[in-house]
Write an enzyme that holds these catalytic residues in place. Sequence first.
Site, short mmCIF file in Angstrom:
data_model
loop_
_atom_site.label_atom_id
_atom_site.label_comp_id
_atom_site.label_asym_id
_atom_site.label_seq_id
_atom_site.Cartn_x
_atom_site.Cartn_y
_atom_site.Cartn_z
N ILE A 12 0.82 -1.16 -0.07
CA ILE A 12 -0.06 0.10 0.00
C ILE A 12 1.01 1.27 -0.08
N THR A 36 11.72 -5.34 5.20
CA THR A 36 11.74 -6.58 5.76
C THR A 36 11.38 -7.45 4.83
N THR A 124 -6.44 -1.10 10.55
CA THR A 124 -7.26 -2.01 9.72
C THR A 124 -8.69 -2.55 10.42
N ASP A 125 -9.63 -2.60 9.56
CA ASP A 125 -10.86 -3.09 10.03
C ASP A 125 -10.81 -4.38 10.95
N GLU A 126 -9.52 -5.06 10.82
CA GLU A 126 -9.37 -6.29 11.77
C GLU A 126 -9.45 -6.01 13.22
N TYR A 152 -2.03 -10.42 14.81
CA TYR A 152 -1.82 -9.47 13.92
C TYR A 152 -2.67 -8.06 14.47
N SER A 153 -4.22 -8.63 14.59
CA SER A 153 -5.18 -7.46 14.70
C SER A 153 -4.97 -6.83 16.02
N LYS A 156 -2.15 -4.38 16.09
CA LYS A 156 -2.84 -3.27 15.36
C LYS A 156 -3.67 -2.37 16.38
N ASN A 182 -7.26 -4.77 0.86
CA ASN A 182 -6.87 -4.01 -0.40
C ASN A 182 -6.47 -5.25 -1.42
N LEU A 208 -7.45 -23.06 -0.78
CA LEU A 208 -8.72 -22.35 0.01
C LEU A 208 -8.94 -22.96 1.42
N ARG A 275 -7.60 -21.62 8.67
CA ARG A 275 -6.66 -20.77 9.60
C ARG A 275 -7.27 -20.64 10.93
N GLY A 277 -8.54 -19.56 14.50
CA GLY A 277 -9.41 -18.38 14.76
C GLY A 277 -9.74 -17.39 13.49
P1 NAD Z 1 3.29 -4.81 3.57
O1 NAD Z 1 3.62 -6.05 4.29
O2 NAD Z 1 3.15 -4.84 1.98
O3 NAD Z 1 4.35 -3.63 3.73
C1 NAD Z 1 4.77 -3.28 4.98
C2 NAD Z 1 5.92 -2.33 4.88
O4 NAD Z 1 6.31 -2.00 6.37
C3 NAD Z 1 7.20 -2.93 4.23
O5 NAD Z 1 7.68 -2.32 3.29
C4 NAD Z 1 8.22 -3.30 5.45
O6 NAD Z 1 9.49 -3.28 4.76
C5 NAD Z 1 7.75 -2.13 5.97
N1 NAD Z 1 8.17 -2.31 7.58
C6 NAD Z 1 8.18 -3.17 8.36
N2 NAD Z 1 8.63 -3.22 9.62
C7 NAD Z 1 9.35 -1.80 9.60
C8 NAD Z 1 10.20 -1.13 10.41
N3 NAD Z 1 10.25 -1.50 11.49
N4 NAD Z 1 10.39 0.23 10.05
C9 NAD Z 1 10.10 0.39 8.81
N5 NAD Z 1 9.62 0.00 7.83
C10 NAD Z 1 8.79 -1.30 8.13
O7 NAD Z 1 2.14 -4.30 4.12
P2 NAD Z 1 0.67 -3.47 3.28
O8 NAD Z 1 -0.33 -4.55 3.23
O9 NAD Z 1 1.10 -2.63 2.63
O10 NAD Z 1 -0.03 -2.77 4.48
C11 NAD Z 1 0.47 -1.51 4.91
C12 NAD Z 1 -0.16 -1.25 6.02
O11 NAD Z 1 -1.49 -0.94 6.10
C13 NAD Z 1 -0.11 -1.96 7.60
O12 NAD Z 1 -0.04 -0.96 8.61
C14 NAD Z 1 -1.18 -2.71 7.50
O13 NAD Z 1 -1.76 -3.10 8.79
C15 NAD Z 1 -2.37 -1.72 6.78
N6 NAD Z 1 -3.61 -2.35 6.25
C16 NAD Z 1 -3.45 -3.27 5.07
C17 NAD Z 1 -4.30 -3.56 4.61
C18 NAD Z 1 -4.41 -4.73 3.32
O14 NAD Z 1 -5.12 -5.13 2.74
N7 NAD Z 1 -3.08 -5.08 2.96
C19 NAD Z 1 -5.72 -3.39 4.96
C20 NAD Z 1 -6.03 -2.65 5.91
C21 NAD Z 1 -4.85 -1.99 6.45
O1 DAU Z 2 -9.07 -6.66 6.39
C1 DAU Z 2 -7.73 -5.81 6.37
C2 DAU Z 2 -6.73 -6.80 6.58
O2 DAU Z 2 -6.71 -7.65 5.33
C3 DAU Z 2 -5.22 -6.34 6.57
O3 DAU Z 2 -5.33 -5.42 7.90
C4 DAU Z 2 -4.17 -7.25 6.49
O4 DAU Z 2 -3.01 -6.70 6.57
C5 DAU Z 2 -4.46 -8.14 5.21
O5 DAU Z 2 -3.12 -9.16 5.28
C6 DAU Z 2 -5.66 -8.58 5.06
O6 DAU Z 2 -5.82 -9.71 6.11
P1 DAU Z 2 -6.63 -10.89 5.69
O7 DAU Z 2 -6.13 -12.19 6.56
O8 DAU Z 2 -8.15 -10.80 5.62
O9 DAU Z 2 -5.99 -11.19 3.98
P2 DAU Z 2 -5.44 -12.84 3.43
O10 DAU Z 2 -5.01 -12.26 1.94
O11 DAU Z 2 -4.24 -13.45 4.21
O12 DAU Z 2 -6.80 -13.63 3.37
C7 DAU Z 2 -8.04 -13.23 2.68
C8 DAU Z 2 -8.94 -14.44 3.10
O13 DAU Z 2 -8.44 -15.53 2.17
C9 DAU Z 2 -8.99 -14.95 4.49
O14 DAU Z 2 -10.29 -15.13 4.71
C10 DAU Z 2 -8.27 -16.23 4.43
C11 DAU Z 2 -8.09 -16.41 3.03
N1 DAU Z 2 -7.14 -17.34 2.47
C12 DAU Z 2 -5.92 -16.62 2.51
C13 DAU Z 2 -4.72 -17.30 2.16
C14 DAU Z 2 -3.38 -16.82 2.06
C15 DAU Z 2 -7.34 -18.42 2.04
O15 DAU Z 2 -8.27 -19.03 2.02
N2 DAU Z 2 -6.05 -19.25 1.36
C16 DAU Z 2 -4.71 -18.60 1.39
O16 DAU Z 2 -3.81 -19.35 1.03
#
Ligand code: NAD
Ligand code: DAU
Length: 342
Positions: A12, A36, A124-126, A152-153, A156, A182, A208, A275, A277
């Site tokens: 993001i 990372t 996050t919504d989580e 994780y949640s 956060k 996202n 799945l 997964r 929980g």
């Molecule tokens: P991502 O894992 O793709 O990116 C995380 C980034 O943070 C990486 O570039 C990593 O190198 C950097 N990072 C980690 N630890 C660090 C540290 N100690 N100092 C500096 N940089 C560090 O994650 P993402 O999916 O892009 O998510 C970004 C943010 O948005 C997170 O806070 C996540 O909780 C939040 N978020 C993600 C989603 C989603 O669907 N991916 C949805 C809602 C909120």
């Molecule tokens: O809701 C926002 C969150 O969405 C963010 O805060 C997190 O950073 C982001 O990782 C994401 O969390 P989820 O756990 O919802 O995302 P993930 O892509 O891991 O999983 C999405 C759904 O798909 C979830 O219900 C688990 C399922 N899944 C996931 C994987 C990786 C599968 O069925 N198989 C898989 O291999």
Amino acid sequence: MNLLVTGGCGFIGSNFIRFVHNARPQWKITNLDALTYSGNPENLADLDSQPWYTFTHGSINDRTLLDKLMPQADAVVHFAAESHVDRSILDSGPFIQTNIVGTQCLLDALRANDINKRFVHVSTDEVYGELPIDKPDVKFTEQTPIAPNSPYSASKAGSDLLVAAYHHTFSLDTVITRCSNNFGPYQFPEKVIPLFVTNLIEGKKVPLYGDGQNIRDWIHVDDHCEAVLAVLEKGKPGQAYNIGGNNEQSNLQLTRAILETLGKGKDMIQHVEDRLGHDRRYAIDCSKMKQELNWQPTRSAWPQALEKTVQWYTENETWWRNVKSGQYRQYYQQQYGNRTTN
Ligand code: NAD
Ligand code: DAU
């Protein structure tokens, strides 16, 4: 505006830096990222020589570094985090260190420097826990109690509470965003959409979890970026804002849509153990964003938005093959040193 973005080499964060540059070309952006496993400078490789962009390799847990960066920034948007639920189930340690202690470190650096700088905490919504699937009208609002279920949640939620406490106690100008799932370009292929798409292109099955009936509210990353920019510019101090795509899909629906887009059959689904929980359903009520900040999602509607994303992964095979094989990571470790976690 000099904007400090943390975690800008992630999924993001990298999309946000591009989005903000297009929307506010006069702004200068510094990207602080520890690189990372999920941080990939390749996501922004074409920006390296741009005068408006500076990359700083370092951690949000490094207070000495933050004390140098903070005086140059007018505002901070904080994305840096450990972001993957499955990893937090295997080992919650890095999640506590980065998401809670790292956020505290940033808040203390801000407090020591200038409490009037705006701090956008991307959450996050989580943090709200889960919703039932048999009550489709019930959604997360900003009044929904915080009740996280995964490590994780929980990490956060811990950081959200710290941010709110620093606003209340020290009058820091903080705002919190809570977004749903996202999708879009440059997402690390451990998350379900890029994992499934790239597996299928490689001829592998897609794992799945459980019965596949868990529901997520999918939002295109550019809609999320636009919303974060709106909160940065117009959000009210101390407030939280929910951001969602108005696009609920069960994992089975999502999987079928990906299979169809790539012309693959149902035989490519591999039903695997659930997964631990596993939250059943997330759904966002983002009416506060609409009413207060005049924002609503415009890029997240399916099937078009999903098809475009699938197309991006089919057209950018080198990017994800290098990520999956660890090639970028090796290259950047040589360039920047191996001071990263995971
Ligand atoms: P991502 O894992 O793709 O990116 C995380 C980034 O943070 C990486 O570039 C990593 O190198 C950097 N990072 C980690 N630890 C660090 C540290 N100690 N100092 C500096 N940089 C560090 O994650 P993402 O999916 O892009 O998510 C970004 C943010 O948005 C997170 O806070 C996540 O909780 C939040 N978020 C993600 C989603 C989603 O669907 N991916 C949805 C809602 C909120
Ligand atoms: O809701 C926002 C969150 O969405 C963010 O805060 C997190 O950073 C982001 O990782 C994401 O969390 P989820 O756990 O919802 O995302 P993930 O892509 O891991 O999983 C999405 C759904 O798909 C979830 O219900 C688990 C399922 N899944 C996931 C994987 C990786 C599968 O069925 N198989 C898989 O291999």
